[in-house]
Design a protein around this motif. Structure first.
Motif, PDB file in Angstrom:
ATOM      1  N   GLN A   1       0.826  -1.205   0.000  1.00 59.68           N
ATOM      2  CA  GLN A   1       0.000   0.000   0.000  1.00 59.68           C
ATOM      3  C   GLN A   1       0.864   1.261   0.000  1.00 59.68           C
TER       4      GLN A   1
ATOM      5  N   ALA B   1       4.378   5.956  -5.071  1.00 61.16           N
ATOM      6  CA  ALA B   1       4.408   6.077  -6.533  1.00 61.16           C
ATOM      7  C   ALA B   1       3.377   7.088  -7.020  1.00 61.16           C
TER       8      ALA B   1
ATOM      9  N   ARG C   1       3.950   1.526  -1.038  1.00 62.18           N
ATOM     10  CA  ARG C   1       4.642   1.649  -2.323  1.00 62.18           C
ATOM     11  C   ARG C   1       3.726   2.290  -3.362  1.00 62.18           C
ATOM     12  N   GLY C   2       2.452   1.876  -3.350  1.00 62.28           N
ATOM     13  CA  GLY C   2       1.493   2.463  -4.273  1.00 62.28           C
ATOM     14  C   GLY C   2       1.261   3.937  -3.998  1.00 62.28           C
ATOM     15  N   ASP C   3       1.171   4.286  -2.710  1.00 62.52           N
ATOM     16  CA  ASP C   3       0.949   5.688  -2.349  1.00 62.52           C
ATOM     17  C   ASP C   3       2.148   6.558  -2.712  1.00 62.52           C
TER      18      ASP C   3
ATOM     19  N   GLN D   1       5.812   3.357 -10.944  1.00 63.11           N
ATOM     20  CA  GLN D   1       4.721   2.549 -10.406  1.00 63.11           C
ATOM     21  C   GLN D   1       5.190   1.894  -9.101  1.00 63.11           C
ATOM     22  N   ALA D   2       4.261   1.263  -8.415  1.00 66.94           N
ATOM     23  CA  ALA D   2       4.568   0.687  -7.099  1.00 66.94           C
ATOM     24  C   ALA D   2       5.746  -0.278  -7.147  1.00 66.94           C
TER      25      ALA D   2
END
Length: 246
Positions: free
Chosen positions: A19, A25, A21-23, A68-69
């Motif tokens: 989560q 990115a 990593r996604g945020d 990206q993540a």
């Protein structure tokens, strides 16, 4: 016994880390969308919860708009890559590792965004928080570090920057750029965005050469408290960016 590489891979796939990593990115892509990027330079990082010596960082060589993540890397406080597909850039490691360790801030965003960087070139080296409403939200949250020493290519310069922050959320690095910190990515990105908006308003206002109207310290402090008590706006803004840039 697990080695560091195997442990890093496990951490990389933990749901909370996925989560984050996604945020992270998303914050980088949002910064590119808003014109805050500069080539493949500058870096954002977020400390891993329950693992204070580890943090996520954008990799070397990728433009923010393409990250990206899965491109995010995990780095430890000594600058060792723990997990990830890409390499890391030395100045990122030295600046971010020191700020995470010394200030204890979870999220660290370093940018050379244009208007904020323009104000680092001035004698006063920073934003006047008694001018625009956007600037008032940062009242008593900013320090100016006027000592420019070139690229941060060793631990001592990263530590000097971190100590110069003296607990503040935001530092204007003289002749360089800015660092914005917070304990959440969405709050930190909201601050980064509105910091640049405030800086752009000040630069434009000063370019008119007209007399500027300042606001009292009491009002500035009031506005700063009002913004801090209404952080739902920061969360909603970040979610909106996620919908737009997914």
């Amino acid at each position: 016994m697990r080695n560091a590489t195997d442990l890093g891979k496990e951490i990389f796939l933990e749901s909370s880390v996925v989560q984050l990593r996604g945020d992270l990115a998303l914050a980088l892509r949002a910064a590119a969308y808003h014109g805050f990027g500069e080539g493949v330079c500058n870096h954002f990082s977020i400390a891993l919860p329950h693992r204070p010596n580890l943090f996520l960082l954008n990799p070397r060589g990728l433009m923010w708009e393409e990250i990206q993540a899965d491109d995010i890397v995990i780095v430890d406080g000594d600058g060792n890559k723990i997990a990830g597909h890409h390499e890391i850039e030395p100045t990122a490691m030295f600046i971010h590792a020191a700020i995470h360790r010394i200030t204890k801030k979870s999220c660290v965003l370093h940018s050379h965004m244009p208007y904020a960087s323009a104000l680092t070139l001035t004698v006063n080296c920073g934003l006047d928080t008694t001018l625009s409403q956007n600037a008032m939200r940062f009242h008593n949250r900013i320090v100016m570090d006027r000592k420019y020493n070139g690229f941060a290519l060793d631990h001592s310069e990263g530590e000097r920057i971190a100590n110069a922050m003296a607990g503040a959320d935001i530092v204007f690095l003289g002749n360089h750029g800015v660092v914005v910190c917070n304990n959440r990515i969405d709050y930190a990105y909201d601050d980064l965005y509105f910091l640049e908006r405030a800086c752009s308003a000040e630069v434009l206002a000063r370019s008119t050469r007209l007399d500027l109207a300042t606001v009292s310290e009491d009002i500035c402090e009031k506005v700063a408290m009002q913004v801090d008590s209404e952080r739902l706006q920061s969360e909603l803004f970040f979610k909106a960016l996620g919908r737009k840039l997914s």
